[in-house]
Design a protein around this motif. Sequence first.
Motif, PDB file in Angstrom:
ATOM      1  N   PRO A  34       0.825  -1.211   0.000  1.00  0.00           N
ATOM      2  CA  PRO A  34       0.000   0.000   0.000  1.00  0.00           C
ATOM      3  C   PRO A  34       0.865   1.268   0.000  1.00  0.00           C
ATOM      4  N   HIS A  35       0.261   2.364  -0.419  1.00  0.00           N
ATOM      5  CA  HIS A  35       1.001   3.596  -0.665  1.00  0.00           C
ATOM      6  C   HIS A  35       0.996   4.578   0.497  1.00  0.00           C
ATOM      7  N   HIS A  36       0.444   4.172   1.627  1.00  0.00           N
ATOM      8  CA  HIS A  36       0.556   4.965   2.850  1.00  0.00           C
ATOM      9  C   HIS A  36       1.743   4.396   3.614  1.00  0.00           C
ATOM     10  N   VAL A  37       2.770   5.214   3.792  1.00  0.00           N
ATOM     11  CA  VAL A  37       4.038   4.741   4.345  1.00  0.00           C
ATOM     12  C   VAL A  37       4.366   5.490   5.630  1.00  0.00           C
ATOM     13  N   ILE A  38       4.757   4.711   6.644  1.00  0.00           N
ATOM     14  CA  ILE A  38       5.260   5.271   7.900  1.00  0.00           C
ATOM     15  C   ILE A  38       6.698   4.800   8.032  1.00  0.00           C
ATOM     16  N   LEU A  39       7.603   5.756   8.124  1.00  0.00           N
ATOM     17  CA  LEU A  39       9.019   5.463   8.239  1.00  0.00           C
ATOM     18  C   LEU A  39       9.464   5.802   9.657  1.00  0.00           C
ATOM     19  N   GLN A  70       4.841   9.548   6.238  1.00  0.00           N
ATOM     20  CA  GLN A  70       5.047  10.119   7.562  1.00  0.00           C
ATOM     21  C   GLN A  70       6.339   9.580   8.148  1.00  0.00           C
ATOM     22  N   VAL A  71       6.982  10.402   8.956  1.00  0.00           N
ATOM     23  CA  VAL A  71       8.246  10.032   9.584  1.00  0.00           C
ATOM     24  C   VAL A  71       8.097  10.109  11.099  1.00  0.00           C
ATOM     25  N   PHE A  89       6.340  18.974   5.292  1.00  0.00           N
ATOM     26  CA  PHE A  89       6.315  18.146   4.087  1.00  0.00           C
ATOM     27  C   PHE A  89       6.542  16.674   4.421  1.00  0.00           C
ATOM     28  N   LEU A  90       7.442  16.395   5.368  1.00  0.00           N
ATOM     29  CA  LEU A  90       7.751  15.010   5.734  1.00  0.00           C
ATOM     30  C   LEU A  90       6.833  14.481   6.827  1.00  0.00           C
ATOM     31  N   ASN A  91       5.914  15.301   7.300  1.00  0.00           N
ATOM     32  CA  ASN A  91       4.923  14.873   8.295  1.00  0.00           C
ATOM     33  C   ASN A  91       5.575  14.179   9.493  1.00  0.00           C
ATOM     34  N   LEU A  92       6.379  14.940  10.236  1.00  0.00           N
ATOM     35  CA  LEU A  92       7.047  14.376  11.404  1.00  0.00           C
ATOM     36  C   LEU A  92       6.029  14.021  12.480  1.00  0.00           C
ATOM     37  N   LEU A  96       4.350   5.833  16.573  1.00  0.00           N
ATOM     38  CA  LEU A  96       3.629   5.047  15.577  1.00  0.00           C
ATOM     39  C   LEU A  96       2.128   5.258  15.717  1.00  0.00           C
ATOM     40  N   ALA A  97       1.651   5.306  16.943  1.00  0.00           N
ATOM     41  CA  ALA A  97       0.213   5.511  17.173  1.00  0.00           C
ATOM     42  C   ALA A  97      -0.252   6.832  16.556  1.00  0.00           C
ATOM     43  N   GLU A  98       0.529   7.882  16.728  1.00  0.00           N
ATOM     44  CA  GLU A  98       0.178   9.173  16.153  1.00  0.00           C
ATOM     45  C   GLU A  98       0.158   9.105  14.632  1.00  0.00           C
ATOM     46  N   ALA A  99       1.132   8.424  14.045  1.00  0.00           N
ATOM     47  CA  ALA A  99       1.187   8.304  12.590  1.00  0.00           C
ATOM     48  C   ALA A  99      -0.012   7.522  12.059  1.00  0.00           C
ATOM     49  N   VAL A 100      -0.352   6.418  12.714  1.00  0.00           N
ATOM     50  CA  VAL A 100      -1.471   5.589  12.261  1.00  0.00           C
ATOM     51  C   VAL A 100      -2.775   6.386  12.294  1.00  0.00           C
TER      52      VAL A 100
END
Length: 106
Positions: A34-39, A70-71, A89-92, A96-100
Motif C-alpha cells: 500500500p502507498h501509505h508509508v510510515i518510516l 510520515q516520519v 512536508f515530511l509529516n514528522l 507510531l500511534a500518532e502516525a497511524v
Amino acid sequence: MTDRYQVFHLTGQLDAFSEPVFRKVIGKFVDEGPHHVILDLSAIDFLDSSGLGALVQLAKKCQGYSGTFQVISNARVTQTVKLVRLESFLNLRSSLAEAVEHIPVA
C-alpha cells in the motif's frame, strides 16, 4: 505491513553510503503498495543531506500514488529536518500511534 499502510523501522545512519540501497528497497515497496508509508527513524543516529533527499523523493513517490508519507522522528532527526524546513512536508510524528491516526480510512 497491513492492507492500509506499511511501516519501516530503520536504525543506524541514513547518509550518502546507505541512501542508494535505502531508496531502492523502500521505493520498491512503495511501488508495490500500500502507498501509505510510515518510516520509523526514531533509532536513526545520523541523517545527512543525501538521506534528506531520499526522504523527499519517497514522500513525492507516495503522493504520486495518492498515498501518504510520515516520519516517526527523534530529536536529532527533527533538528536536521527543521534546519531545511521540511518538517511539514515530511509529516514528522512522535510515535507510531500518532502516525497511524493520520492514515486515511477509505
